[in-house]
Design a protein around this motif. Structure first.
Motif, short mmCIF file in Angstrom:
data_model
loop_
_atom_site.label_atom_id
_atom_site.label_comp_id
_atom_site.label_asym_id
_atom_site.label_seq_id
_atom_site.Cartn_x
_atom_site.Cartn_y
_atom_site.Cartn_z
N VAL A 186 0.84 -1.20 0.00
CA VAL A 186 0.00 0.00 0.00
C VAL A 186 0.86 1.24 0.00
CG1 VAL A 186 -1.67 1.31 1.31
CG2 VAL A 186 -1.86 -1.16 1.20
N LEU A 189 2.34 2.43 -3.31
CA LEU A 189 1.58 3.17 -4.29
C LEU A 189 1.61 4.64 -3.98
CD1 LEU A 189 -0.33 3.17 -6.67
CD2 LEU A 189 -2.20 3.11 -5.05
N PHE A 190 1.46 4.94 -2.72
CA PHE A 190 1.32 6.34 -2.36
C PHE A 190 2.61 6.95 -1.87
CE2 PHE A 190 -2.89 6.04 -3.32
CZ PHE A 190 -3.45 4.94 -2.72
N TYR A 198 0.71 14.09 -10.38
CA TYR A 198 -0.45 13.99 -11.25
C TYR A 198 -0.57 15.17 -12.18
CZ TYR A 198 -1.45 10.32 -8.12
OH TYR A 198 -1.36 9.18 -7.41
N PRO A 218 -3.49 18.87 -3.96
CA PRO A 218 -3.87 18.47 -2.61
C PRO A 218 -3.36 19.42 -1.55
CG PRO A 218 -2.13 17.09 -3.42
CD PRO A 218 -2.55 17.96 -4.55
N LEU A 246 -3.36 8.94 4.12
CA LEU A 246 -4.07 8.39 2.99
C LEU A 246 -4.98 7.25 3.38
CD1 LEU A 246 -1.21 8.51 0.43
CD2 LEU A 246 -3.21 9.95 0.51
N GLU A 248 -6.27 6.93 6.15
CA GLU A 248 -7.22 7.44 7.13
C GLU A 248 -7.14 6.71 8.46
OE1 GLU A 248 -11.19 8.15 5.83
OE2 GLU A 248 -10.57 8.21 3.75
N LYS B 12 -16.34 4.04 -1.70
CA LYS B 12 -15.49 3.61 -0.60
C LYS B 12 -15.61 2.12 -0.42
CE LYS B 12 -14.70 7.06 2.71
NZ LYS B 12 -14.75 7.27 4.15
N LYS B 40 -11.40 15.50 1.84
CA LYS B 40 -10.46 16.50 2.33
C LYS B 40 -9.05 16.20 1.86
CE LYS B 40 -12.95 17.25 6.66
NZ LYS B 40 -13.75 16.04 6.46
N ARG B 41 -8.72 14.98 1.95
CA ARG B 41 -7.35 14.64 1.56
C ARG B 41 -7.44 14.00 0.19
NH1 ARG B 41 -8.92 12.05 5.28
NH2 ARG B 41 -9.12 12.98 7.34
N GLN B 42 -7.04 14.76 -0.73
CA GLN B 42 -7.22 14.27 -2.08
C GLN B 42 -6.04 13.39 -2.44
OE1 GLN B 42 -8.06 17.35 -4.77
NE2 GLN B 42 -7.66 16.16 -6.59
N MET B 43 -6.30 12.17 -2.63
CA MET B 43 -5.19 11.30 -2.93
C MET B 43 -5.09 10.97 -4.40
SD MET B 43 -6.51 7.71 -1.57
CE MET B 43 -7.25 6.60 -2.69
N MET B 44 -6.17 11.19 -5.08
CA MET B 44 -6.08 11.00 -6.51
C MET B 44 -6.05 12.38 -7.15
SD MET B 44 -6.48 7.73 -6.60
CE MET B 44 -7.20 6.41 -5.65
N CYS B 94 -4.59 -5.46 -2.33
CA CYS B 94 -4.38 -4.31 -1.45
C CYS B 94 -3.15 -3.53 -1.86
CB CYS B 94 -4.27 -4.77 0.00
SG CYS B 94 -2.84 -5.84 0.27
N THR B 96 -2.71 -2.10 -4.43
CA THR B 96 -3.05 -0.89 -5.16
C THR B 96 -3.56 0.19 -4.26
OG1 THR B 96 -5.26 -1.72 -5.56
CG2 THR B 96 -3.60 -2.19 -7.22
N GLY B 97 -3.59 -0.11 -3.00
CA GLY B 97 -3.88 0.98 -2.08
C GLY B 97 -5.35 1.15 -1.78
N GLY B 101 -12.13 2.01 3.60
CA GLY B 101 -12.22 3.43 3.92
C GLY B 101 -11.51 4.31 2.92
N SER B 102 -10.85 3.75 1.97
CA SER B 102 -10.17 4.60 1.00
C SER B 102 -11.09 4.88 -0.16
CB SER B 102 -8.94 3.89 0.47
OG SER B 102 -8.08 3.58 1.53
N TRP B 103 -10.79 5.91 -0.83
CA TRP B 103 -11.55 6.23 -2.02
C TRP B 103 -10.94 5.54 -3.22
CZ3 TRP B 103 -16.06 8.63 -1.93
CH2 TRP B 103 -16.36 9.44 -0.84
#
Lengths: 249, 562
Positions: A186, A189-190, A198, A218, A246, A248, B12, B40-44, B94, B96-97, B101-103
């Motif tokens: 995980v 990826l981030f 992006y 962001p 990320l 959360e 989600k 709020k937290r834009q991850m994409m 997983c 791929t993140g 709870g993730s978007w």
């Protein structure tokens, strides 16, 4: 502009207009490049002329950005990556011979930069290519890898000179990552997610270093403001923080 | 590429548990940028796309992996479907993140109301003959860029492959005795979709459908066979004509539906009746899963039983009949990838000796190997390299020495190599330097830094021999291509462009002026258009007919007959 980009033409990976304004405007660079081409006679070119050194440095920076960018596309072109990496090695060899390859002391921590001929920190990866080292990057780096760099952004050093200053990692890791393209964890990826990732336009125009974020960028842009040429891998404390956000937790 | 409308949303949860009710309300048109709602937290990051792979299934829910999927050029951004064709989201691990709870971005394709179905049908209908090969689109789609051109062994057929995975075959008209002055022209003979875009789930990377190379097999019966390859998979295609069809089956009616045997009271013998000529292309073999890296060359052996495929680090030998096995004959992958400094750039079999082949490298070397020496030809029989000119050395020396194409002469005595600025002819018996060197566009030598910056320095130009090995041809920028006569040592620069040549007009030689006073017809180096590059050309095996691919247009030039 003599070198145009057509619809089917070369990708605009070269549109480097300035990271913090330190790179040269295109016209100036051309002039410098012509000087440098003339001055490029011997293998160990005389570093006396500052324009040559500057040109060499900008070539190094350009190459490092290219290596990073090449992984953002569909699949990296291995031949291109190898050629660029060889160019980087060549520059570093020469800079090492000149003695102009200086390493900032705090980061040197037990590693003599001359041990490894190639010492860039480019890992040149997208999110899933990190696992050349096997584990996720959060644990301590494996032996043979560079120590972490402190929190301060590499751009805090000398802008476009950061290529010389803080690079500890082996350039060769690029090819490890190219080889081991298995999906990572995980965090992988981030781990290098930042706003600029992006928005390639931002990357190319060098707005990455703490520039004010646009509407789509962001909120945590400042913390992940590392430019593409130095990855979050060097900044593992930030990485953990980012990942926390990320997922959360 | 077909434009489809989608409903995008953010959901989600774990991908496997997604249902349609999870899809958030944001509906956007494809041109808008999409951001997750109230996150709020834009991850994409922001995403946008215009075209999607038409192979995806409308009406299904797909879970997409954003960010890596898009190109820098937003107008051609493509998102690959992650769901299986039945519509259930593919199990995203997983890695791929997508944790609880993730978007994640979810996309549902809407059934297209207005789609250019015509182009879709053309793509999948192998029987339809496309009659225009100067693609006269008002917009230049990337899929139409020609990526390879090849004449067959008689010159009767000319095949082109493009970035969209399509193969178009042209056939020369039979010359009629009535119109002697009208030499046989090439018309479209067959069009088919050779390769589709694929997704490598293991590596999470897209496999492009671009046709890298086409090679013809010599004709052995009425059908034509060719090999076409993309980055990973080689396919053997059979192109055959059908001008008769059987009629009068007993068990099937005219529409092909099965008849109930109980209703058949009389029997008849089916007869063959003539029909409109139909050209069919069918894939006969698929040679897959043998290459980790990108295939750059294929070459048919002179025994016509085997062929080789070369990627960046390995060369494999195949038998045409066997698709689940191939022999690795060259492997230059270092045990430690950190030590990688050289890759294979091109490879070809000797035209007469089925045990001999050559391969070129990114360091400007050519190795000739003999397969009789050992199973793995890591040790070359001959090694061709020209010593570096110290006066010309720069940081770009290695890059411009990288060989982009290698071709045996028809005689088999010489090899020709193309690097960024020159074409070289080597005698197989002399390894230490080429016997001839031709400057293609030496005026670019002082521009290497800029060309490195805009990536043009990595362009891979090909080169070709004419039928008698007396003339060689290669492409350049600004839609220029160059020919060198090896005997007279004369050379010419010509341009392939619609503006400058009408049908049947004689091509005017062009000249690039390097400095000083520019003459009237000359073009200065700074005015060259580097987006117009001619990478692929082909020469008829016995006549002076050449095919030149300029981006998405194909030009065929012939010698003028007096």
């Amino acid at each position: 502009m003599p070198f145009q980009d057509g619809p089917a033409g070369a990708p605009r990976s070269g549109a480097l207009e300035g990271s913090e304004g330190r790179m040269f405007a295109r016209g100036l660079k051309r002039k410098s490049s012509e000087d440098a081409e003339d001055a490029d006679g011997g293998v160990a070119g005389l570093p006396a002329a500052p324009s040559y050194t500057l040109q060499r440095q900008s070539l190094l920076d350009m190459s490092l950005v290219k290596l990073q960018l090449c992984h953002m596309l569909v699949e990296p072109n291995l031949c291109r990556s190898v050629l660029i990496a060889n160019t980087v090695r060549q520059i570093q060899e020469e800079m090492t011979q000149d003695g102009t390859w200086r390493v900032v002391a705090p980061q040197a921590a037990g590693r003599a930069p001359l041990d490894r001929l190639v010492s860039t920190e480019i890992l040149c990866r997208s999110g899933r290519e990190q696992e050349g080292e096997g584990d996720c990057p959060l644990p301590d780096p494996a032996p043979g890898q560079a120590p972490r760099r402190p929190q301060s952004s590499p751009w805090g050093l000398d802008g476009s000179r950061e290529g010389r200053g803080g690079f500890q990692k082996s350039l060769d890791h690029i090819f490890e990552t190219l080889e081991n393209k298995t999906p990572g964890s995980v965090e992988e990826l981030f781990s290098d997610v930042d706003s600029s990732y992006y928005d390639l336009d931002a990357v190319l125009t060098g707005m990455v270093g703490g520039a004010p974020t646009g509407p789509g960028l962001p909120a945590f842009a400042p913390t992940a403001a590392a430019p593409p040429s130095s990855t979050c891998r060097s900044d593992l404390g930030e990485l953990e923080h980012t990942v926390e956000i990320l997922v959360e937790t | 590429m077909v434009t489809l409308r989608c409903q995008l949303g953010w959901a989600k949860g774990m991908p496997g548990s997604l249902t349609e009710t999870d899809i958030g309300p944001s509906v956007v048109s494809p041109l808008d940028r999409v951001t997750p709602p109230s996150c709020k937290r834009q991850m994409m990051g922001p995403l946008s796309f215009i075209t999607m792979n038409w192979g995806a299934c409308p009406g299904h829910t797909m879970v997409l992996q954003p960010s890596e999927r898009h190109n820098r050029d937003w107008s051609h951004g493509r998102l690959g479907p992650w769901c299986s064709p039945t519509g259930s989201p593919a199990p995203l691990s997983c890695e791929t993140g997508c944790g609880e709870g993730s978007w994640i971005l979810v996309c549902r394709l809407l059934v297209p109301t207005q789609v250019s179905l015509l182009s879709m049908e053309e793509d999948i209908d192998t029987r339809k003959i496309n009659n225009s090969f100067l693609r006269d689109h008002s917009y230049a789609t990337e899929a139409d860029i020609i990526s390879t051109v090849e004449f067959n062994h008689t010159g009767e057929l000319l095949a082109t492959g493009d970035k969209g995975g399509r193969v178009v075959i042209f056939q020369r008209e039979q010359e009629s005795k009535n119109q002697v002055h009208r030499r046989g022209e090439y018309n479209v003979y067959s069009t088919f979709q050779s390769h589709e875009p694929e997704f490598d789930y293991l590596k999470s990377l897209e496999i492009e459908e671009k046709i890298n190379k086409i090679r013809w097999l010599p004709q052995q019966n009425a059908a034509y066979f060719l090999l076409s390859t993309n980055d990973k998979t080689v396919k053997l295609w059979k192109v055959s004509e059908r001008d008769k069809r059987p009629e009068g089956y007993n068990l099937k009616d005219e529409e092909g539906r099965l008849r109930d045997p109980a209703t058949i009271t009389t029997l008849r013998v089916p007869v063959l009746r003539p029909m409109d000529l139909m050209v069919e292309a069918t894939p006969r073999r698929v040679f897959a899963n043998a290459h980790t890296y990108h295939i750059n060359s294929i070459s048919v052996n002179s025994d016509y039983e085997t062929y080789m495929s070369a990627d960046d680090l390995r060369i494999n030998l195949w038998n045409f009949e066997i698709t689940n096995q191939s022999f690795n004959i060259v492997d230059i992958k270092p045990a430690n990838m950190e030590e990688l400094t050289e890759v294979i750039t091109a490879a070809e079999f000797h035209p007469h000796h089925c045990n001999t082949f050559v391969y070129s490298s990114s360091k400007g070397t050519i190795r000739l190997c003999d397969m009789r020496a050992s199973a793995l030809c890591d040790r070359h029989t001959k090694f061709f390299e020209e010593p570096e000119d110290p006066s010309n050395r720069s940081f770009f020396s290695e890059i411009i020495s990288s060989i982009s194409d290698v071709k045996f002469s028809h005689s088999g005595r010489y090899i020709m190599t193309r690097d960024y600025l020159t074409v070289k002819v080597w005698d197989l018996n002399m390894e230490n330097r080429p016997i001839e060197t031709y400057q293609v566009h030496d005026y670019l030598r002082s521009k290497l830094c800029s060309l490195y910056e805009n990536d043009c320095i990595f362009d891979k130009f090909e080169c070709v021999w004419n039928g008698s090995d007396s003339v060689i041809m290669t492409g350049s920028y600004n839609n220029f291509f160059r020919m060198f006569d090896r005997n007279t040592k004369r050379d010419v620069t010509l341009e392939a462009s619609r503006e400058n040549s009408k049908p049947r007009a004689i091509l005017k030689p062009r000249k690039v002026c390097v400095g000083g006073k520019r003459r009237k017809d000359e073009i200065s180096v700074d005015s060259l258009d580097f987006s117009k590059k001619i990478l692929h050309t082909a020469w008829h095996p016995s006549e002076n007919i050449i095919a030149v691919a300029a981006t998405n247009n194909l030009y065929i030039f012939q010698d003028k007959v007096n």
